[in-house]
Design a protein around this motif. Structure first.
Motif, PDB file in Angstrom:
ATOM      1  N   ARG A 108       0.823  -1.211   0.000  1.00 49.85           N
ATOM      2  CA  ARG A 108       0.000   0.000   0.000  1.00 49.85           C
ATOM      3  C   ARG A 108       0.861   1.266   0.000  1.00 49.85           C
ATOM      4  O   ARG A 108       0.429   2.319  -0.446  1.00 49.85           O
ATOM      5  N   LYS A 109       2.097   1.162   0.492  1.00 44.82           N
ATOM      6  CA  LYS A 109       2.977   2.330   0.510  1.00 44.82           C
ATOM      7  C   LYS A 109       3.456   2.692  -0.886  1.00 44.82           C
ATOM      8  O   LYS A 109       3.879   3.802  -1.144  1.00 44.82           O
ATOM      9  N   MET A 110       3.457   1.706  -1.769  1.00 42.62           N
ATOM     10  CA  MET A 110       4.022   1.968  -3.081  1.00 42.62           C
ATOM     11  C   MET A 110       3.486   0.981  -4.113  1.00 42.62           C
ATOM     12  O   MET A 110       3.680  -0.216  -4.001  1.00 42.62           O
ATOM     13  N   ARG A 111       2.859   1.533  -5.143  1.00 44.13           N
ATOM     14  CA  ARG A 111       2.248   0.683  -6.162  1.00 44.13           C
ATOM     15  C   ARG A 111       3.243  -0.192  -6.908  1.00 44.13           C
ATOM     16  O   ARG A 111       2.910  -1.285  -7.355  1.00 44.13           O
ATOM     17  N   ALA A 112       4.479   0.316  -7.054  1.00 42.28           N
ATOM     18  CA  ALA A 112       5.456  -0.438  -7.852  1.00 42.28           C
ATOM     19  C   ALA A 112       5.726  -1.819  -7.244  1.00 42.28           C
ATOM     20  O   ALA A 112       6.305  -2.682  -7.903  1.00 42.28           O
ATOM     21  N   SER A 113       5.281  -2.054  -6.007  1.00 40.57           N
ATOM     22  CA  SER A 113       5.461  -3.374  -5.382  1.00 40.57           C
ATOM     23  C   SER A 113       4.829  -4.467  -6.217  1.00 40.57           C
ATOM     24  O   SER A 113       5.202  -5.638  -6.120  1.00 40.57           O
ATOM     25  N   VAL A 114       3.854  -4.092  -7.018  1.00 36.07           N
ATOM     26  CA  VAL A 114       3.148  -5.061  -7.838  1.00 36.07           C
ATOM     27  C   VAL A 114       4.097  -5.702  -8.870  1.00 36.07           C
ATOM     28  O   VAL A 114       3.812  -6.757  -9.440  1.00 36.07           O
ATOM     29  N   LEU A 115       5.279  -5.091  -9.043  1.00 35.02           N
ATOM     30  CA  LEU A 115       6.266  -5.637  -9.978  1.00 35.02           C
ATOM     31  C   LEU A 115       6.909  -6.928  -9.491  1.00 35.02           C
ATOM     32  O   LEU A 115       7.676  -7.552 -10.208  1.00 35.02           O
ATOM     33  N   VAL A 116       6.604  -7.356  -8.274  1.00 35.45           N
ATOM     34  CA  VAL A 116       7.132  -8.657  -7.829  1.00 35.45           C
ATOM     35  C   VAL A 116       6.276  -9.796  -8.397  1.00 35.45           C
ATOM     36  O   VAL A 116       6.698 -10.947  -8.400  1.00 35.45           O
ATOM     37  N   LEU A 117       5.084  -9.463  -8.887  1.00 36.21           N
ATOM     38  CA  LEU A 117       4.154 -10.510  -9.327  1.00 36.21           C
ATOM     39  C   LEU A 117       4.725 -11.348 -10.485  1.00 36.21           C
ATOM     40  O   LEU A 117       4.743 -12.584 -10.412  1.00 36.21           O
ATOM     41  N   GLY A 118       5.178 -10.693 -11.539  1.00 33.89           N
ATOM     42  CA  GLY A 118       5.713 -11.407 -12.703  1.00 33.89           C
ATOM     43  C   GLY A 118       6.903 -12.284 -12.331  1.00 33.89           C
ATOM     44  O   GLY A 118       6.914 -13.493 -12.620  1.00 33.89           O
ATOM     45  N   PRO A 119       7.939 -11.703 -11.663  1.00 29.75           N
ATOM     46  CA  PRO A 119       9.096 -12.522 -11.298  1.00 29.75           C
ATOM     47  C   PRO A 119       8.739 -13.705 -10.381  1.00 29.75           C
ATOM     48  O   PRO A 119       9.237 -14.807 -10.585  1.00 29.75           O
ATOM     49  N   LEU A 120       7.861 -13.493  -9.398  1.00 28.23           N
ATOM     50  CA  LEU A 120       7.514 -14.593  -8.489  1.00 28.23           C
ATOM     51  C   LEU A 120       6.805 -15.719  -9.244  1.00 28.23           C
ATOM     52  O   LEU A 120       7.107 -16.901  -9.056  1.00 28.23           O
ATOM     53  N   LEU A 121       5.877 -15.337 -10.107  1.00 29.83           N
ATOM     54  CA  LEU A 121       5.155 -16.361 -10.872  1.00 29.83           C
ATOM     55  C   LEU A 121       6.107 -17.124 -11.787  1.00 29.83           C
ATOM     56  O   LEU A 121       5.992 -18.335 -11.954  1.00 29.83           O
ATOM     57  N   ALA A 122       7.046 -16.387 -12.389  1.00 36.19           N
ATOM     58  CA  ALA A 122       7.970 -17.034 -13.320  1.00 36.19           C
ATOM     59  C   ALA A 122       8.908 -17.993 -12.585  1.00 36.19           C
ATOM     60  O   ALA A 122       9.190 -19.075 -13.054  1.00 36.19           O
ATOM     61  N   ARG A 123       9.373 -17.591 -11.416  1.00 37.96           N
ATOM     62  CA  ARG A 123      10.370 -18.432 -10.733  1.00 37.96           C
ATOM     63  C   ARG A 123       9.743 -19.516  -9.866  1.00 37.96           C
ATOM     64  O   ARG A 123      10.215 -20.637  -9.820  1.00 37.96           O
ATOM     65  N   GLU A 124       8.669 -19.156  -9.141  1.00 35.70           N
ATOM     66  CA  GLU A 124       8.104 -20.089  -8.160  1.00 35.70           C
ATOM     67  C   GLU A 124       6.786 -20.712  -8.608  1.00 35.70           C
ATOM     68  O   GLU A 124       6.283 -21.622  -7.962  1.00 35.70           O
ATOM     69  N   GLY A 125       6.184 -20.161  -9.657  1.00 38.13           N
ATOM     70  CA  GLY A 125       4.894 -20.682 -10.121  1.00 38.13           C
ATOM     71  C   GLY A 125       3.743 -20.266  -9.233  1.00 38.13           C
ATOM     72  O   GLY A 125       2.605 -20.702  -9.418  1.00 38.13           O
ATOM     73  N   LYS A 126       4.004 -19.404  -8.266  1.00 36.10           N
ATOM     74  CA  LYS A 126       2.924 -18.899  -7.422  1.00 36.10           C
ATOM     75  C   LYS A 126       3.309 -17.543  -6.811  1.00 36.10           C
ATOM     76  O   LYS A 126       4.505 -17.236  -6.668  1.00 36.10           O
ATOM     77  N   ALA A 127       2.290 -16.797  -6.451  1.00 39.98           N
ATOM     78  CA  ALA A 127       2.519 -15.485  -5.837  1.00 39.98           C
ATOM     79  C   ALA A 127       1.233 -15.036  -5.168  1.00 39.98           C
ATOM     80  O   ALA A 127       0.139 -15.372  -5.615  1.00 39.98           O
ATOM     81  N   ARG A 128       1.406 -14.286  -4.095  1.00 37.77           N
ATOM     82  CA  ARG A 128       0.260 -13.716  -3.406  1.00 37.77           C
ATOM     83  C   ARG A 128       0.618 -12.260  -3.136  1.00 37.77           C
ATOM     84  O   ARG A 128       1.496 -11.970  -2.316  1.00 37.77           O
ATOM     85  N   VAL A 129      -0.030 -11.366  -3.859  1.00 40.95           N
ATOM     86  CA  VAL A 129       0.367  -9.961  -3.785  1.00 40.95           C
ATOM     87  C   VAL A 129      -0.856  -9.130  -3.427  1.00 40.95           C
ATOM     88  O   VAL A 129      -1.896  -9.223  -4.079  1.00 40.95           O
ATOM     89  N   SER A 130      -0.717  -8.301  -2.414  1.00 44.35           N
ATOM     90  CA  SER A 130      -1.836  -7.453  -2.010  1.00 44.35           C
ATOM     91  C   SER A 130      -2.205  -6.509  -3.156  1.00 44.35           C
ATOM     92  O   SER A 130      -1.339  -6.035  -3.893  1.00 44.35           O
ATOM     93  N   LEU A 131      -3.492  -6.223  -3.289  1.00 42.89           N
ATOM     94  CA  LEU A 131      -3.887  -5.213  -4.267  1.00 42.89           C
ATOM     95  C   LEU A 131      -3.382  -3.866  -3.768  1.00 42.89           C
ATOM     96  O   LEU A 131      -3.458  -3.585  -2.578  1.00 42.89           O
ATOM     97  N   PRO A 132      -2.863  -3.029  -4.660  1.00 42.89           N
ATOM     98  CA  PRO A 132      -2.237  -1.793  -4.197  1.00 42.89           C
ATOM     99  C   PRO A 132      -3.188  -0.799  -3.533  1.00 42.89           C
ATOM    100  O   PRO A 132      -2.771  -0.002  -2.703  1.00 42.89           O
ATOM    101  N   GLY A 133      -4.446  -0.815  -3.904  1.00 47.57           N
ATOM    102  CA  GLY A 133      -5.360   0.140  -3.270  1.00 47.57           C
ATOM    103  C   GLY A 133      -5.289   1.506  -3.918  1.00 47.57           C
ATOM    104  O   GLY A 133      -4.674   1.678  -4.964  1.00 47.57           O
ATOM    105  N   GLY A 134      -5.909   2.484  -3.266  1.00 43.14           N
ATOM    106  CA  GLY A 134      -6.078   3.815  -3.865  1.00 43.14           C
ATOM    107  C   GLY A 134      -4.766   4.542  -4.044  1.00 43.14           C
ATOM    108  O   GLY A 134      -3.741   4.169  -3.517  1.00 43.14           O
ATOM    109  N   CYS A 135      -4.845   5.580  -4.821  1.00 41.69           N
ATOM    110  CA  CYS A 135      -3.644   6.358  -5.100  1.00 41.69           C
ATOM    111  C   CYS A 135      -4.100   7.769  -5.387  1.00 41.69           C
ATOM    112  O   CYS A 135      -5.159   7.971  -5.980  1.00 41.69           O
TER     113      CYS A 135
END
Ligand code: UD1
Length: 427
Positions: free
Chosen positions: A97-124
């Motif tokens: 929630r502090k920073m939307r760019a955190s959502v950029l972990v989604l692609g790498p996690l899915l590619a390397r581990e086949g799974k990811a759980r990422v909070s929705l960034p919320g308002g801005c």
């Protein structure tokens, strides 16, 4: 909460070191999740957003260490990231929630581990900023994504993403970066059509190539990625921050000063150079970067519309508006990338600017001078526009809520003071 006090009216002179780009460094840091070897990033800007992402990566099991040395005429901060083994695939709400760019972990996690759980960034503050393009494209590569308790719960049946032909409906910097990383470790070939061409995207692609990725079409809106089974470590220099450079160029222009921007090149900021040029501000290439000053003392009103790269950047819109607020004549500024990105207007008005907003356009009528006032920073680039206004204004300005500024500008008061600005941080 920190505030910045500025006494305006001093023409800025001297040289300013331009830092590595925040918007390049953030995706580059998440690229470290793609390999079990070390990724070393040189010219890392030291900013609140970088620390937020470092904390997030640490919760996933990535080891980070920071070193400082001197290189050329700059201090070089170098970050080593080592995601040898990932301990978690969850990016928690408190950090995302502090920073939307955190959502950029989604692609790498899915590619390397086949799974990811990422909070929705919320308002801005600058509009709703959805992430539908990221999700739709990852689904095309085989990810199954569900929304559970405010988290995007994603997994890849079979464990590996599959190459796909993706045509983005809209140009998105973040979605292009997320997919570039995901596709680098996927099975087969991925095409990203209508991809973002921002220099920060190209910088990420260069780093991925240094890590062993196969990417073609750099700098174009069509990227072809041939997935590889593993990526290795690399050392990469973060590209210069064209938005920080543009902001200091505006500081030189608005104070009728003369600044040399160290470590930045003209090709990174052609559209900004053109618009500043039309209004009477010169950029002169030097051995160390670019020198900026007014051509003959005057600045004229010029119309500008924000666009995706190579167009005029939305992240320079607020700063350009401040210049236009004291230019000779009128200027129409149109924002096409984000809704609700005119929050600096009422604050500039408190300093005497004459700006009328109609939907996504703002009509700016230049005034002879701005006047110091108490103002409030509302988002990152809005904050820098207020600092610019204060540097040119008569009297004293206090900018409140400067934590926004610290998210994107490294040591701003130090850099400005070194060029003669009367600026100080107060508690
Ligand atoms: C990045 C930059 C930000 C800059 C912006 C545009 C970083 C960390 N931030 O943000 O400073 O202002 O590019 O140059 O690099 N959109 C959707 N759906 C999506 C994704 C985006 O509708 O899934 C929309 C957004 O709401 C916005 C537009 O597309 O209107 C562009 O957004 P995008 O390029 O994705 O911006 P960011 O990557 O978030």
């Amino acid at each position: 909460m920190d505030k910045i006090r500025i006494i305006g009216g001093v023409p800025l002179r001297g040289a300013v070191e331009i830092s590595g780009a925040k918007n390049a460094a953030l995706p580059l840091m998440t690229a470290a999740l793609l390999t079990d070897e070390k990724l070393v990033l040189n010219r890392l800007p030291y900013l609140a957003d970088i620390i937020t992402l470092a904390n997030l990566l640490a919760t996933l099991g990535c080891e980070l260490s920071l070193h400082t040395n001197r290189r050329d005429y700059q201090e070089n901060r170098s970050l080593t990231l080592h995601a040898k083994r990932l301990l978690s695939v969850t990016a928690e709400y408190d950090l995302v929630r502090k920073m939307r760019a955190s959502v950029l972990v989604l692609g790498p996690l899915l590619a390397r581990e086949g799974k990811a759980r990422v909070s929705l960034p919320g308002g801005c503050a600058i509009g709703p900023r959805p992430i539908d393009l990221h999700l739709k494209a990852l689904e095309q590569m085989g990810a199954v994504i569900e929304l559970k308790e405010g988290y995007m719960d994603a997994h890849v049946p079979g464990g590996r993403l599959k190459g796909a032909e993706i045509q983005f409906d809209k140009v998105s910097v973040g979605a292009t970066e997320n997919l570039l990383m995901a596709a680098s470790l996927a099975d087969g070939e991925t095409i990203l059509g209508n991809a973002a061409r921002e220099p920060e995207v190209t910088d990420l692609a260069r780093c991925l190539i240094a890590m062993g990725a196969k990417i073609e079409g750099l700098g174009s809106d069509r990227l072809k990625i041939t997935g590889v089974s593993r990526l290795h470590g690399a050392t990469h220099d973060v590209v210069a921050d064209r938005i920080e450079a543009g902001t200091y160029a505006a500081a030189a222009a608005i104070t009728n000063g003369d600044l040399e921007l160290l470590g930045v090149s003209a090709e990174l900021m052609q559209s900004v150079i053109e618009k500043f040029g039309e209004s009477g501000v010169l950029f002169i290439p030097t051995e160390r970067g670019l020198r900026v000053r007014r051509e003959n003392g005057l600045m004229h009103g010029v119309d500008v519309m924000t666009q995706v790269f190579p167009g005029f950047p939305t992240d320079m819109q607020a700063q350009f508006m401040t210049l236009m607020a004291v230019a000779d004549g009128a200027s129409m500024i149109t924002e096409t990338i984000f809704e609700n990105r005119f929050m600096h207007v009422p604050e500039l008005a408190r300093m005497g600017a004459n700006v009328t907003v109609h939907g996504s356009s703002a009509m700016v009528r230049g005034v002879p001078a701005l006047k110091g006032a108490q103002v409030m920073a509302t988002d990152l680039r809005a904050s820098s526009s207020l600092v610019l206004a204060a540097l040119a204004a008569q009297g004293e300005t206090v900018v409140n809520r400067v934590y926004h500024l610290d998210r994107g500008y490294e040591r701003i008061e130090e850099k400005l003071a070194a060029c003669g600005a009367r600026i100080e941080r107060i508690g």
